[in-house]
Design a protein around this motif. Structure first.
Motif, mmCIF file in Angstrom:
data_model
loop_
_atom_site.group_PDB
_atom_site.id
_atom_site.type_symbol
_atom_site.label_atom_id
_atom_site.label_comp_id
_atom_site.label_asym_id
_atom_site.label_seq_id
_atom_site.Cartn_x
_atom_site.Cartn_y
_atom_site.Cartn_z
ATOM 1 N N ILE A 1 -5.839 12.693 -2.782
ATOM 2 C CA ILE A 1 -6.521 11.447 -2.438
ATOM 3 C C ILE A 1 -5.491 10.565 -1.741
ATOM 4 O O ILE A 1 -4.524 10.121 -2.368
ATOM 5 C CB ILE A 1 -7.075 10.758 -3.694
ATOM 6 C CG1 ILE A 1 -8.087 11.688 -4.380
ATOM 7 C CG2 ILE A 1 -7.722 9.427 -3.340
ATOM 8 C CD1 ILE A 1 -8.628 11.148 -5.683
ATOM 9 N N PRO A 2 -5.646 10.317 -0.446
ATOM 10 C CA PRO A 2 -4.579 9.688 0.341
ATOM 11 C C PRO A 2 -4.484 8.180 0.147
ATOM 12 O O PRO A 2 -5.343 7.553 -0.476
ATOM 13 C CB PRO A 2 -4.980 10.023 1.779
ATOM 14 C CG PRO A 2 -6.477 10.073 1.724
ATOM 15 C CD PRO A 2 -6.819 10.652 0.377
ATOM 16 N N ASN A 3 -3.405 7.629 0.690
ATOM 17 C CA ASN A 3 -3.171 6.188 0.715
ATOM 18 C C ASN A 3 -2.921 5.634 -0.687
ATOM 19 O O ASN A 3 -2.673 6.374 -1.625
ATOM 20 C CB ASN A 3 -4.336 5.472 1.401
ATOM 21 C CG ASN A 3 -4.650 6.039 2.770
ATOM 22 O OD1 ASN A 3 -5.673 6.694 2.945
ATOM 23 N ND2 ASN A 3 -3.784 5.823 3.729
ATOM 24 N N GLN B 1 -1.415 -3.886 2.784
ATOM 25 C CA GLN B 1 -2.021 -2.684 3.341
ATOM 26 C C GLN B 1 -3.400 -2.442 2.728
ATOM 27 O O GLN B 1 -3.705 -2.951 1.650
ATOM 28 C CB GLN B 1 -1.118 -1.476 3.078
ATOM 29 C CG GLN B 1 0.271 -1.588 3.675
ATOM 30 C CD GLN B 1 1.164 -0.430 3.276
ATOM 31 O OE1 GLN B 1 0.727 0.509 2.618
ATOM 32 N NE2 GLN B 1 2.429 -0.491 3.670
ATOM 33 N N PRO B 2 -4.232 -1.661 3.404
ATOM 34 C CA PRO B 2 -5.512 -1.284 2.786
ATOM 35 C C PRO B 2 -5.265 -0.377 1.590
ATOM 36 O O PRO B 2 -4.315 0.407 1.572
ATOM 37 C CB PRO B 2 -6.240 -0.540 3.912
ATOM 38 C CG PRO B 2 -5.157 -0.050 4.811
ATOM 39 C CD PRO B 2 -4.066 -1.072 4.750
ATOM 40 N N PHE B 3 -6.106 -0.494 0.575
ATOM 41 C CA PHE B 3 -5.982 0.365 -0.593
ATOM 42 C C PHE B 3 -7.365 0.746 -1.098
ATOM 43 O O PHE B 3 -8.382 0.187 -0.692
ATOM 44 C CB PHE B 3 -5.156 -0.306 -1.696
ATOM 45 C CG PHE B 3 -5.745 -1.579 -2.247
ATOM 46 C CD1 PHE B 3 -6.630 -1.561 -3.322
ATOM 47 C CD2 PHE B 3 -5.403 -2.809 -1.697
ATOM 48 C CE1 PHE B 3 -7.164 -2.735 -3.832
ATOM 49 C CE2 PHE B 3 -5.932 -3.993 -2.201
ATOM 50 C CZ PHE B 3 -6.810 -3.957 -3.268
ATOM 51 N N ALA C 1 -10.506 -4.541 -0.527
ATOM 52 C CA ALA C 1 -9.550 -3.433 -0.602
ATOM 53 C C ALA C 1 -9.372 -2.747 0.746
ATOM 54 O O ALA C 1 -8.260 -2.417 1.146
ATOM 55 C CB ALA C 1 -9.998 -2.426 -1.655
ATOM 56 N N GLY C 2 -10.470 -2.496 1.432
ATOM 57 C CA GLY C 2 -10.387 -1.879 2.750
ATOM 58 C C GLY C 2 -10.691 -0.395 2.779
ATOM 59 O O GLY C 2 -11.086 0.142 3.808
ATOM 60 N N GLN D 1 -11.477 -5.796 7.569
ATOM 61 C CA GLN D 1 -10.809 -6.180 8.804
ATOM 62 C C GLN D 1 -9.605 -5.297 9.106
ATOM 63 O O GLN D 1 -8.922 -5.501 10.101
ATOM 64 C CB GLN D 1 -10.367 -7.646 8.719
ATOM 65 C CG GLN D 1 -11.528 -8.617 8.592
ATOM 66 C CD GLN D 1 -12.512 -8.494 9.735
ATOM 67 O OE1 GLN D 1 -12.137 -8.625 10.895
ATOM 68 N NE2 GLN D 1 -13.771 -8.237 9.417
ATOM 69 N N PHE D 2 -9.344 -4.300 8.229
ATOM 70 C CA PHE D 2 -8.251 -3.381 8.491
ATOM 71 C C PHE D 2 -8.667 -2.373 9.549
ATOM 72 O O PHE D 2 -9.830 -1.964 9.627
ATOM 73 C CB PHE D 2 -7.846 -2.622 7.222
ATOM 74 C CG PHE D 2 -7.058 -3.457 6.259
ATOM 75 C CD1 PHE D 2 -5.799 -3.919 6.586
ATOM 76 C CD2 PHE D 2 -7.586 -3.776 5.021
ATOM 77 C CE1 PHE D 2 -5.069 -4.688 5.695
ATOM 78 C CE2 PHE D 2 -6.866 -4.539 4.121
ATOM 79 C CZ PHE D 2 -5.606 -4.997 4.462
#
Length: 283
Positions: free
Chosen positions: A44-46, A83-85, A109-110, A260-261
């Motif tokens: 699961i990335p990021n 950063q987005p999470f 969160a994004g 908005q990311f």
């Protein structure tokens, strides 16, 4: 010597501490063999932020007993808070009345929200690996107010401002005007301040009558005097304020609201690409 893993508190209303299980490897070869050949995990990335919030139907709890303390935990790992999470959330069914809070979570969160309960069921006979995960919010929630009545981490970690600014930016709203001394500072002379009274289930009928009477009196004063301001506002006895009464259960989520990311900053070598599986994991 092997030190025990620290226990973490994953939610404002979770009294017990969470201590994750661990597996020890005595060499990198053993670790590589286990990961690459035995379990072959789905990555699961990021960044993923894990917390618990049972009352998503109440936006107050959802924001300040759930999202805020989790975000404060992320602030400790700067600049990841910019950063987005992804949110990994343990949630209890609340008659399905949490679409508004879920929409706010997703936009803030994004990278959306995953249901931890479903992920646990899918993990039977299958392994998932997080590229990065932050869990534990300690006593940083609204219900853990300090003696000075400020949100925990609001000053020392600048949490209140960072949380507010990200919320505004993600919902494509202009940031609020910074006023250091008084509410009239840098205010448009003919534009009243907007104030909101949030409905509370504990309001009695008498409370509601008194609140509405106060709102009517304030709004009437503003309507009568909004065209009589001077450059410094000295002719007015009271500041111009327009008050609205809001009940969150009556507010529908904005389907068009989007993060908005741009494209996620971090890319993983192994990414969950099964859209059906990802849809199943959503709240």
């Amino acid at each position: 010597m092997v030190f025990p893993l620290p226990e973490v508190r994953i939610g404002a209303f979770t009294m017990s501490q969470f201590n994750p299980n661990r597996r020890r490897f005595y060499s990198y070869i053993d670790l590589e063999e286990f990961v690459s050949h035995k379990i072959n995990p789905t990555v699961i990335p990021n960044i993923t932020v894990y917390f618990d919030q049972p009352w998503l139907s109440n936006i107050g709890h959802a924001l300040f007993d759930g999202l805020y303390p989790a975000f404060v935990a992320l602030i400790r790992f700067q600049p990841k808070h910019l950063q987005p999470f992804r949110i990994l959330l343990h949630t209890m069914s609340d008659n399905g009345k949490y679409s508004f809070s879920q929409n706010v979570y997703n936009v803030f969160a994004g990278l959306g929200t995953m249901n931890a309960s479903i992920l646990e069921k899918m993990s039977a006979g299958r392994w998932f690996a997080f590229q990065e995960i932050v869990m534990g919010s300690g006593n940083m929630c609204q219900r853990c107010l300090q003696s000075n009545l400020q949100l925990p981490g609001g000053i020392e970690l600048n949490g209140s401002m960072l949380f507010r600014d990200r919320m505004y930016k993600q919902h494509d709203l202009s940031p609020p005007t910074i006023r250091k001394n008084h509410s009239f500072e840098r205010q448009h002379l003919r534009r009243p301040l907007k104030a909101y009274v949030i409905h509370n289930k504990r309001f009695t009928d008498d409370d509601k009558i008194e609140i509405q009477a106060a709102i009517d009196e304030i709004n009437k004063y503003t309507a009568v005097n909004k065209n009589q301001t001077t450059e410094n506002g000295e002719n007015l006895r009271w500041p111009l304020v327009h008050v609205s009464y809001i009940s969150y259960p009556l507010i529908a989520a904005r389907e068009e609201a989007k993060s908005q990311f741009s494209t996620p900053i971090i890319q993983s070598k192994t990414i969950i690409s099964n859209s059906k599986m990802m849809a199943h994991l959503q709240l």
